[in-house]
Design an enzyme around this catalytic site. Structure first.
Site, PDB file in Angstrom:
ATOM      1  N   ASP A 167     101.292 111.308  73.611  1.00  0.00           N
ATOM      2  CA  ASP A 167     100.963 111.634  75.000  1.00  0.00           C
ATOM      3  C   ASP A 167     101.245 110.497  75.982  1.00  0.00           C
ATOM      4  OD1 ASP A 167     100.128 114.112  74.385  1.00  0.00           O
ATOM      5  OD2 ASP A 167      97.998 113.636  74.324  1.00  0.00           O
ATOM      6  N   HIS A 210     117.359  85.957  75.648  1.00  0.00           N
ATOM      7  CA  HIS A 210     116.487  87.002  76.202  1.00  0.00           C
ATOM      8  C   HIS A 210     115.254  87.200  75.304  1.00  0.00           C
ATOM      9  CE1 HIS A 210     119.695  89.030  78.998  1.00  0.00           C
ATOM     10  NE2 HIS A 210     119.283  87.850  79.424  1.00  0.00           N
ATOM     11  N   ASP A 238     111.858  82.425  82.430  1.00  0.00           N
ATOM     12  CA  ASP A 238     112.881  83.214  83.143  1.00  0.00           C
ATOM     13  C   ASP A 238     112.219  84.508  83.582  1.00  0.00           C
ATOM     14  OD1 ASP A 238     114.965  84.824  83.959  1.00  0.00           O
ATOM     15  OD2 ASP A 238     116.255  84.376  82.253  1.00  0.00           O
ATOM     16  N   ASP A 298     115.037  86.849  90.138  1.00  0.00           N
ATOM     17  CA  ASP A 298     115.417  86.395  88.794  1.00  0.00           C
ATOM     18  C   ASP A 298     115.554  84.874  88.859  1.00  0.00           C
ATOM     19  OD1 ASP A 298     116.301  86.218  86.211  1.00  0.00           O
ATOM     20  OD2 ASP A 298     118.279  87.093  86.584  1.00  0.00           O
ATOM     21  N   HIS A 346     126.693  82.191  77.799  1.00  0.00           N
ATOM     22  CA  HIS A 346     126.692  83.297  78.763  1.00  0.00           C
ATOM     23  C   HIS A 346     127.367  82.839  80.050  1.00  0.00           C
ATOM     24  CE1 HIS A 346     123.353  81.346  80.963  1.00  0.00           C
ATOM     25  NE2 HIS A 346     122.813  81.087  79.773  1.00  0.00           N
ATOM     26  N   HIS A 403     125.310  86.943  87.969  1.00  0.00           N
ATOM     27  CA  HIS A 403     125.335  88.411  88.090  1.00  0.00           C
ATOM     28  C   HIS A 403     124.789  88.746  89.460  1.00  0.00           C
ATOM     29  CE1 HIS A 403     120.962  88.415  87.284  1.00  0.00           C
ATOM     30  NE2 HIS A 403     121.195  87.607  86.261  1.00  0.00           N
ATOM     31  N   HIS A 411     120.455  92.948  86.842  1.00  0.00           N
ATOM     32  CA  HIS A 411     121.914  92.824  86.764  1.00  0.00           C
ATOM     33  C   HIS A 411     122.440  93.937  87.658  1.00  0.00           C
ATOM     34  CE1 HIS A 411     121.735  90.549  82.650  1.00  0.00           C
ATOM     35  NE2 HIS A 411     121.105  89.936  83.610  1.00  0.00           N
ATOM     36  N   GLU A 446     123.041  80.471  87.054  1.00  0.00           N
ATOM     37  CA  GLU A 446     122.112  80.150  85.974  1.00  0.00           C
ATOM     38  C   GLU A 446     122.806  79.565  84.742  1.00  0.00           C
ATOM     39  OE1 GLU A 446     120.560  83.614  83.844  1.00  0.00           O
ATOM     40  OE2 GLU A 446     121.470  84.915  85.342  1.00  0.00           O
ATOM     41  N   TYR A 452     121.853  75.438  75.119  1.00  0.00           N
ATOM     42  CA  TYR A 452     120.885  75.867  74.092  1.00  0.00           C
ATOM     43  C   TYR A 452     121.331  75.287  72.759  1.00  0.00           C
ATOM     44  CZ  TYR A 452     120.647  79.170  77.943  1.00  0.00           C
ATOM     45  OH  TYR A 452     120.598  79.716  79.200  1.00  0.00           O
ATOM     46  N   ARG A 480     117.583  76.259  80.791  1.00  0.00           N
ATOM     47  CA  ARG A 480     118.305  77.100  81.765  1.00  0.00           C
ATOM     48  C   ARG A 480     117.656  76.858  83.124  1.00  0.00           C
ATOM     49  NH1 ARG A 480     118.439  81.478  79.145  1.00  0.00           N
ATOM     50  NH2 ARG A 480     116.709  82.750  79.854  1.00  0.00           N
ATOM     51  N   GLU A 511     117.894  78.652  86.945  1.00  0.00           N
ATOM     52  CA  GLU A 511     118.474  79.843  87.599  1.00  0.00           C
ATOM     53  C   GLU A 511     117.917  79.998  89.006  1.00  0.00           C
ATOM     54  OE1 GLU A 511     117.440  83.599  85.709  1.00  0.00           O
ATOM     55  OE2 GLU A 511     119.167  84.559  86.663  1.00  0.00           O
TER      56      GLU A 511
HETATM   57  N1  GLY Z   1     116.608  87.332  83.321  1.00  0.00           N
HETATM   58  C1  GLY Z   1     117.783  87.772  82.730  1.00  0.00           C
HETATM   59  C2  GLY Z   1     118.940  87.050  83.258  1.00  0.00           C
HETATM   60  O1  GLY Z   1     118.785  85.951  83.733  1.00  0.00           O
HETATM   61  O2  GLY Z   1     120.035  87.541  83.329  1.00  0.00           O
HETATM   62 MN    MN Z   2     119.809  86.180  85.609  1.00  0.00          MN
HETATM   63 MN    MN Z   3     116.923  85.315  84.491  1.00  0.00          MN
END
Ligand code: GLY
Ligand code: MN
Ligand code: MN
Length: 473
Positions: A76, A287, A304, A315, A387, A391, A398, A415, A419, A436, A438
């Protein structure tokens, strides 16, 4: 005389007003109770966005966009409902079981002439007691500004004459649309009927419309920038509060609690994505969302996070030493990421290619990792920076966009990260350093504007803030 006529008008108003209320379901303040926010996107914004889409549509065509499905978690319990960003952008409706059809040119259907129709769930006292108030078909035009609103129960029998158009562009939810067998107007049924209606319509296509929507959504309107600024400020406040509160002995989930407390305190409805609070070895999982690890003084914590405010998400990432002091190795890697990010932000100039910030940042990381002997050749940089830097940001974290040249009004993230997971092919003194940084950058004719500058980024600023007391101490 004036006095008498005033009394008379008052009497008339008293007699007439109750008749306008929706007495059928005894909720006279229905619209007042439907929404408590006074800073949502305006109906004029959504109407103007529909007009902007109409301008992009070819002559004698239409666009069809469905609401998001309700997704079931188990038995439910459903997942919290979240509207589809394209549908929300064009309508402002946050309810499920709806579809909008936007025609390039006005169409005549029996007695109606219109260039837009929303099919939506109508009011239902029985369901509203369980799931909350619905806007109702009768209120849709005045509240959402959509010219024609019809109950979703009438979708199946409505004669759209899609075959008379020259183009029909649609976006349908991809999966997980459950059938409420008791409801012939639910999303499942409307999709079934829609597919029947377009079965022999050769010009019906799922191509093209996602691109048109991306073209529109990439460039933010001032009303959108206002909401994004709010989401980003809330997110920076959360980062600042975490910097003050973070201590050895806390867990990742307690750091998450501080972040999301601040989000909610300042009115954010959701997180824009599951919060990433990765300590120690988890700082190297891009992630990571498990957020269960107990934190020790020697750990770094990657935070993050993004508050979502009225649909728009931030973000912002900061990386913090749990005991408030970066080690020498952490400082070295941190300052490389910071230099890479600074170069990336500088490359956020109108007219530059979308990937220019990525190129600028990657080149610095590659060179510096070679200098430290962590990699031998610059092309190995992807081992530790796996990465891209950027974005689009907006209704989706994104967000939709065309990845062409950077244009004024666009918001992108920058960002970079490094790592170095345990067991990596380098001196173990670098292991478990995941960093990171960002920020959310708005492109303007006058150069990049860092919308998340409020959250400190340098080692000195972060260490200073981490020494301050917190409301959570
Ligand atoms: N928070 C996910 C990214 O930085 O793309
Ligand atoms: Mn991001
Ligand atoms: Mn992020």
């Amino acid at each position: 005389m004036k006095f008498l006529s005033a009394i008379f008008s008052l009497l008339i108003a008293v007699i007439i007003l109750p008749a306008q209320e929706d007495i059928s379901i005894h909720q006279p303040k229905h619209l007042e109770y439907y929404n408590y926010d006074d800073d949502l996107l305006s109906k004029e914004f959504h109407a103007e966005r529909r007009e902007a889409l109409r301008k992009l549509l070819p002559e004698n065509s239409a666009a069809v966009i469905f609401a998001n499905p309700i997704r079931n978690r188990s038995n439910d319990v459903n997942y919290e409902y979240h509207q589809d960003p394209n549908f929300y952008y064009l309508t402002g409706l946050r309810e499920p079981n709806a579809v909008i059809i936007i025609y390039k040119n006005p169409q005549k259907f029996d007695s109606i002439i219109t260039n837009e129709i929303i099919f939506m769930q109508d009011r239902n006292p029985k369901f509203e007691v369980w799931d909350g108030r619905r806007l109702g078909v009768k209120n849709a035009s005045s509240y959402l500004g959509i010219k024609t609103a019809i109950s979703n129960q009438d979708f199946a029998s409505f004669e759209f004459n899609f075959d008379k158009l020259k183009g029909l562009f649609y976006i349908t939810p991809e999966d997980d649309v459950r059938d409420d067998k008791t409801d012939k107007g639910d999303l499942h049924s409307m999709l079934k009927y829609f597919n029947q209606k377009i079965e022999n319509v050769e010009h019906a296509t799922p191509r093209k419309l996602p691109e048109l929507m991306a073209m529109l959504r990439e460039i933010k309107q001032p009303e959108e920038i206002e909401l994004m600024t709010k989401a980003i400020n809330i997110t920076c406040d959360a980062q600042i509060e975490l910097m003050k509160a973070l201590k050895p002995g806390m867990t990742e989930y307690q750091s998450e609690a501080i972040i999301e407390y601040v989000f909610k305190k300042y009115g954010s409805e959701y997180t824009g994505f599951p919060s990433i609070l990765g300590g120690g070895e988890n700082s190297c999982i891009l992630h990571y969302t498990t957020n269960r690890k107990p934190l020790k003084g020697e750990h770094l914590l990657v935070s993050d996070i993004g508050a979502e405010y009225h649909g728009y998400t931030a973000d912002v990432t900061r990386t913090l030493p749990v005991d408030g002091k970066f080690s020498e190795e952490e400082k070295t890697i941190y300052n490389i990421v910071l230099a890479a990010q600074t170069a990336g932000i500088e490359a956020c100039k109108a007219g530059n290619k979308f990937w220019d910030p990525n190129g600028a940042a990657t080149s610095i990381i590659a060179k510096e990792l070679v200098k430290l002997g962590i990699i031998e050749k610059e092309y190995e940089v992807k081992k530790y920076f796996m990465h891209g830097t950027s974005h689009y940001l907006g209704l989706d974290v994104h967000d939709a966009g065309l990845y062409g040249p950077l244009m004024p009004g666009t918001v992108i993230t920058v960002e970079p990260g490094i790592y170095i997971a345990e067991g990596s092919d380098c001196d173990p003194k670098w292991w478990n350093i995941g960093i990171r940084i960002e920020d959310d950058i708005m492109i303007t004719e006058a150069g990049p504007v860092n919308l998340s500058a409020k959250a400190p980024r340098t080692i000195e600023e972060i260490e200073k803030l981490m020494a301050e007391p917190s409301i959570f101490d």
